[in-house]
Design an enzyme around this catalytic site. Structure first.
Site, PDB file in Angstrom:
ATOM      1  N   GLU A 248      86.081 -46.245 -37.709  1.00  0.00           N
ATOM      2  CA  GLU A 248      85.280 -45.067 -38.089  1.00  0.00           C
ATOM      3  C   GLU A 248      84.821 -44.436 -36.794  1.00  0.00           C
ATOM      4  O   GLU A 248      83.978 -44.998 -36.092  1.00  0.00           O
ATOM      5  CB  GLU A 248      84.063 -45.497 -38.910  1.00  0.00           C
ATOM      6  CG  GLU A 248      84.384 -46.149 -40.229  1.00  0.00           C
ATOM      7  CD  GLU A 248      85.064 -45.214 -41.198  1.00  0.00           C
ATOM      8  OE1 GLU A 248      85.030 -43.986 -40.997  1.00  0.00           O
ATOM      9  OE2 GLU A 248      85.665 -45.720 -42.157  1.00  0.00           O
ATOM     10  N   CYS A 282      77.679 -39.152 -36.715  1.00  0.00           N
ATOM     11  CA  CYS A 282      79.093 -38.777 -36.598  1.00  0.00           C
ATOM     12  C   CYS A 282      79.435 -37.564 -37.453  1.00  0.00           C
ATOM     13  O   CYS A 282      80.267 -36.749 -37.082  1.00  0.00           O
ATOM     14  CB  CYS A 282      79.953 -39.967 -37.012  1.00  0.00           C
ATOM     15  SG  CYS A 282      79.448 -40.687 -38.578  1.00  0.00           S
TER      16      CYS A 282
HETATM   17  P1  NAD Z   1      80.831 -46.846 -28.604  1.00  0.00           P
HETATM   18  O1  NAD Z   1      82.255 -46.659 -28.924  1.00  0.00           O
HETATM   19  O2  NAD Z   1      80.387 -46.731 -27.206  1.00  0.00           O
HETATM   20  O3  NAD Z   1      80.335 -48.292 -29.072  1.00  0.00           O
HETATM   21  C1  NAD Z   1      80.438 -48.737 -30.419  1.00  0.00           C
HETATM   22  C2  NAD Z   1      80.395 -50.250 -30.450  1.00  0.00           C
HETATM   23  O4  NAD Z   1      81.569 -50.761 -29.821  1.00  0.00           O
HETATM   24  C3  NAD Z   1      79.220 -50.891 -29.707  1.00  0.00           C
HETATM   25  O5  NAD Z   1      78.804 -52.039 -30.423  1.00  0.00           O
HETATM   26  C4  NAD Z   1      79.843 -51.284 -28.384  1.00  0.00           C
HETATM   27  O6  NAD Z   1      79.172 -52.350 -27.744  1.00  0.00           O
HETATM   28  C5  NAD Z   1      81.229 -51.721 -28.818  1.00  0.00           C
HETATM   29  N1  NAD Z   1      82.269 -51.660 -27.799  1.00  0.00           N
HETATM   30  C6  NAD Z   1      82.277 -50.922 -26.662  1.00  0.00           C
HETATM   31  N2  NAD Z   1      83.449 -51.112 -25.997  1.00  0.00           N
HETATM   32  C7  NAD Z   1      84.179 -51.976 -26.752  1.00  0.00           C
HETATM   33  C8  NAD Z   1      85.492 -52.537 -26.617  1.00  0.00           C
HETATM   34  N3  NAD Z   1      86.275 -52.257 -25.572  1.00  0.00           N
HETATM   35  N4  NAD Z   1      85.920 -53.369 -27.575  1.00  0.00           N
HETATM   36  C9  NAD Z   1      85.164 -53.654 -28.652  1.00  0.00           C
HETATM   37  N5  NAD Z   1      83.919 -53.154 -28.842  1.00  0.00           N
HETATM   38  C10 NAD Z   1      83.436 -52.322 -27.901  1.00  0.00           C
HETATM   39  O7  NAD Z   1      80.089 -45.823 -29.573  1.00  0.00           O
HETATM   40  P2  NAD Z   1      78.543 -45.471 -29.604  1.00  0.00           P
HETATM   41  O8  NAD Z   1      78.265 -44.672 -28.364  1.00  0.00           O
HETATM   42  O9  NAD Z   1      77.732 -46.702 -29.905  1.00  0.00           O
HETATM   43  O10 NAD Z   1      78.460 -44.521 -30.885  1.00  0.00           O
HETATM   44  C11 NAD Z   1      78.607 -43.140 -30.805  1.00  0.00           C
HETATM   45  C12 NAD Z   1      79.964 -42.694 -31.313  1.00  0.00           C
HETATM   46  O11 NAD Z   1      80.234 -43.304 -32.555  1.00  0.00           O
HETATM   47  C13 NAD Z   1      80.075 -41.206 -31.569  1.00  0.00           C
HETATM   48  O12 NAD Z   1      81.315 -40.715 -31.112  1.00  0.00           O
HETATM   49  C14 NAD Z   1      80.010 -41.083 -33.071  1.00  0.00           C
HETATM   50  O13 NAD Z   1      80.593 -39.916 -33.604  1.00  0.00           O
HETATM   51  C15 NAD Z   1      80.674 -42.321 -33.501  1.00  0.00           C
HETATM   52  N6  NAD Z   1      80.243 -42.708 -34.836  1.00  0.00           N
HETATM   53  C16 NAD Z   1      81.152 -42.667 -35.854  1.00  0.00           C
HETATM   54  C17 NAD Z   1      80.762 -42.982 -37.138  1.00  0.00           C
HETATM   55  C18 NAD Z   1      81.747 -42.971 -38.279  1.00  0.00           C
HETATM   56  O14 NAD Z   1      81.490 -43.608 -39.267  1.00  0.00           O
HETATM   57  N7  NAD Z   1      82.878 -42.310 -38.197  1.00  0.00           N
HETATM   58  C19 NAD Z   1      79.448 -43.343 -37.391  1.00  0.00           C
HETATM   59  C20 NAD Z   1      78.547 -43.380 -36.329  1.00  0.00           C
HETATM   60  C21 NAD Z   1      78.968 -43.070 -35.051  1.00  0.00           C
END
Ligand code: NAD
Length: 481
Positions: A248, A282
């Site tokens: 997502e 998001c």
């Molecule tokens: P992010 O991708 O930086 O991190 C998300 C999660 O992934 C965190 O728990 C992080 O620690 C982990 N992570 C980071 N690198 C990783 C890797 N290499 N392997 C596995 N896990 C890893 O995102 P964020 O900054 O926490 O969230 C913001 C983003 O999320 C925005 O782009 C937003 O649009 C999106 N978002 C999408 C939805 C949806 O349902 N489509 C919902 C909320 C947020």
């Protein structure tokens, strides 16, 4: 009687229903004050190995537990979360920055979601049933699932993965974002007195933990919510062990406002949603296309509404809509987008501005007035309280512009003419499309993205099926005796 949490202490990660401390700890900060919050564990690789071992062991009995029993436990868990909701809501505002009223909304939603999930059984389907044979589709669980959670909506998005994983018979390990570990750890602590050991575990760690999870051969599926670049890394890492995954990811939703709308009725909703959670959701209206016939009137009313109703401040202040940006990395990204106003020469209908960041990462709302379609504020997801409004004149043209990006999470059409609006809505490439609304979600309705906004769906029976294998079962009635 549900156990009461103490939001000031984090004795360890939640592994096999015990607190497991780690040699090092870390803390996040309160984004409204810049002050450090409580120390939390930093999981080591061996902690993940232990959690996976226990999750694999408990999968045997949990997957064989009847649906009704799993359902009772999930309902008991929802009650225990509810008994602690006041503390969780305060903690969510402290760690995430969102206004307390929005933290309350998030907990309300999480409780509704858990209680509905408890009723949602993925049943076998009969494909063919004749005198000779019955053929079923059956849906056994995958095994050990990982829930990787972002920092913007950690309670709902965390439990929105845990609930379906558990109800379909999997065990689950939840990993919060290092920016927002607190509520997720407390949700795991509350679960300790409800579920059997190893069924629902929580590991807080640093940036190494996510990649360890996606590489781990003992984990069968990853449900990930986060940014598009990280989602691509997760998919590449899962490919090495052919893990299942659901992604997502980010969005950049278009809201299309037609010329026949009653501005006074739809504008408050569109504007409030554009700035909800400081734009850090998001699926919000992030590109607002307004028909040229009503553009000036809509823009001026939007500016007035924002000035009068969209207050910026700390999440515990009354009537705040725009809390702080959640972390310094995101604050810098949003400030950079605001700096483009001068650099790129965008016209503003409302000048937002950044406060200096020394005492919280506050940005005031900005409305960009009809910027070029190729400008960064239109093509990139800002994830902050800054929104562009653009003019349009033909239905076909605005649909093409709405569909032009590589994102496709949500989109909306606003009109009194439901036939025209639905016709336009059916041409929008997004996982959720609304007529006269935006951002509606429900536990029984699948939610996900088209194009780079994601792979697979969450929630609804379709989302539940992503936590299962499909097994075609052929039963011949001739028994050879
Ligand atoms: P992010 O991708 O930086 O991190 C998300 C999660 O992934 C965190 O728990 C992080 O620690 C982990 N992570 C980071 N690198 C990783 C890797 N290499 N392997 C596995 N896990 C890893 O995102 P964020 O900054 O926490 O969230 C913001 C983003 O999320 C925005 O782009 C937003 O649009 C999106 N978002 C999408 C939805 C949806 O349902 N489509 C919902 C909320 C947020």
């Amino acid at each position: 009687m549900a156990s009461k949490i103490n939001i000031e202490t984090y004795p360890g990660n939640i592994i096999n229903n015990e607190f497991v401390s780690t040699p090092t700890t870390r803390h996040s900060i309160d984004p409204a004050t810049g002050k450090p919050l409580y120390e939390v564990p930093v999981a080591r690789k061996e902690d993940l190995d232990a959690a996976v071992k226990h999750a694999r062991a408990s999968f045997k009995s949990w997957s064989a537990t009847p649906f009704e029993d799993r359902s009772k436990l999930l309902l008991a868990y929802a009650d225990a979360v509810e008994a602690n909701r006041t503390d969780l809501e305060r903690l969510q505002t402290m760690e995430q920055g969102k206004p307390l009223s929005l933290a309350q909304t998030e907990v309300n939603m999480a409780l509704t979601w858990l209680r509905q999930f408890a009723t949602m059984e993925v049943k076998s389907e009969i494909i063919e049933d004749t005198a000779e044979r019955t053929i079923y589709s059956t849906f056994p669980p995958l095994g050990v699932c990982a829930a990787i959670v972002p920092w913007n909506w950690p309670i709902l998005l965390g439990l929105g993965k845990v609930g379906p994983a558990l109800m379909t018979g999997n065990t689950v390990i939840m990993k919060p974002s290092p920016y927002t570990p607190y509520c997720n750890l407390k949700l795991g602590e509350i679960a300790m007195s409800i579920f059997p050991p190893g069924v629902f575990q929580v590991l807080s760690g640093d940036d190494s933990l996510g990649p360890w999870i996606t590489e781990h051969p003992g984990i069968d599926m990853v449900s990930f919510t986060g940014s598009i670049p990280t989602g691509k890394r997760v998919a590449a890492s899962c490919a090495k062990t052919l893990k299942r995954y659901v992604l997502e990811l980010g969005g950049n939703d278009a809201a299309i406002v037609c010329d026949d709308v009653d501005i006074s009725k739809c504008l408050p909703k569109i504007t409030t949603l554009a700035f909800l959670n400081s734009g850090q959701i998001c699926m919000l209206p992030k590109r607002i296309y307004i028909h040229e016939k009503i553009y000036d009137q809509f823009r001026d009313a939007m500016v007035e509404f924002t000035k009068n109703n969209i207050k910026t401040g700390g999440g515990f202040e009354a009537d705040v809509v725009v809390g702080p940006i959640q972390n310094s990395m995101q604050f810098d990204l949003v400030k950079d987008m605001y700096s483009q106003i001068d650099k790129a020469g965008w016209k503003t209908a409302l000048d937002g501005k950044a406060r200096d960041g020394a005492e919280g990462y506050f940005m005031e709302p900005a409305i960009i007035d009809n910027p070029p379609e190729a400008s960064r504020i239109v093509v990139e997801e800002p994830f902050g309280p800054i929104v562009p409004i653009m003019k349009w004149s033909s239905d076909d043209d605005v649909i093409e512009r709405a569909n032009a990006l590589e994102t496709g999470l949500g989109a909306s059409v606003w009109s009194k003419d439901l036939v025209r609006a639905e016709k336009m809505a059916r041409q929008l490439s997004a996982g959720s499309v609304w007529v006269n609304s935006h951002f509606d979600v429900a536990p029984n309705v699948p939610f996900g993205g088209h194009k780079e906004s994601g792979i697979g769906m969450e929630w609804g029976i379709e989302g539940f099926k992503h936590y299962t294998n499909t097994r075609s079962l052929w039963v011949w009635k001739k028994t050879f005796d």
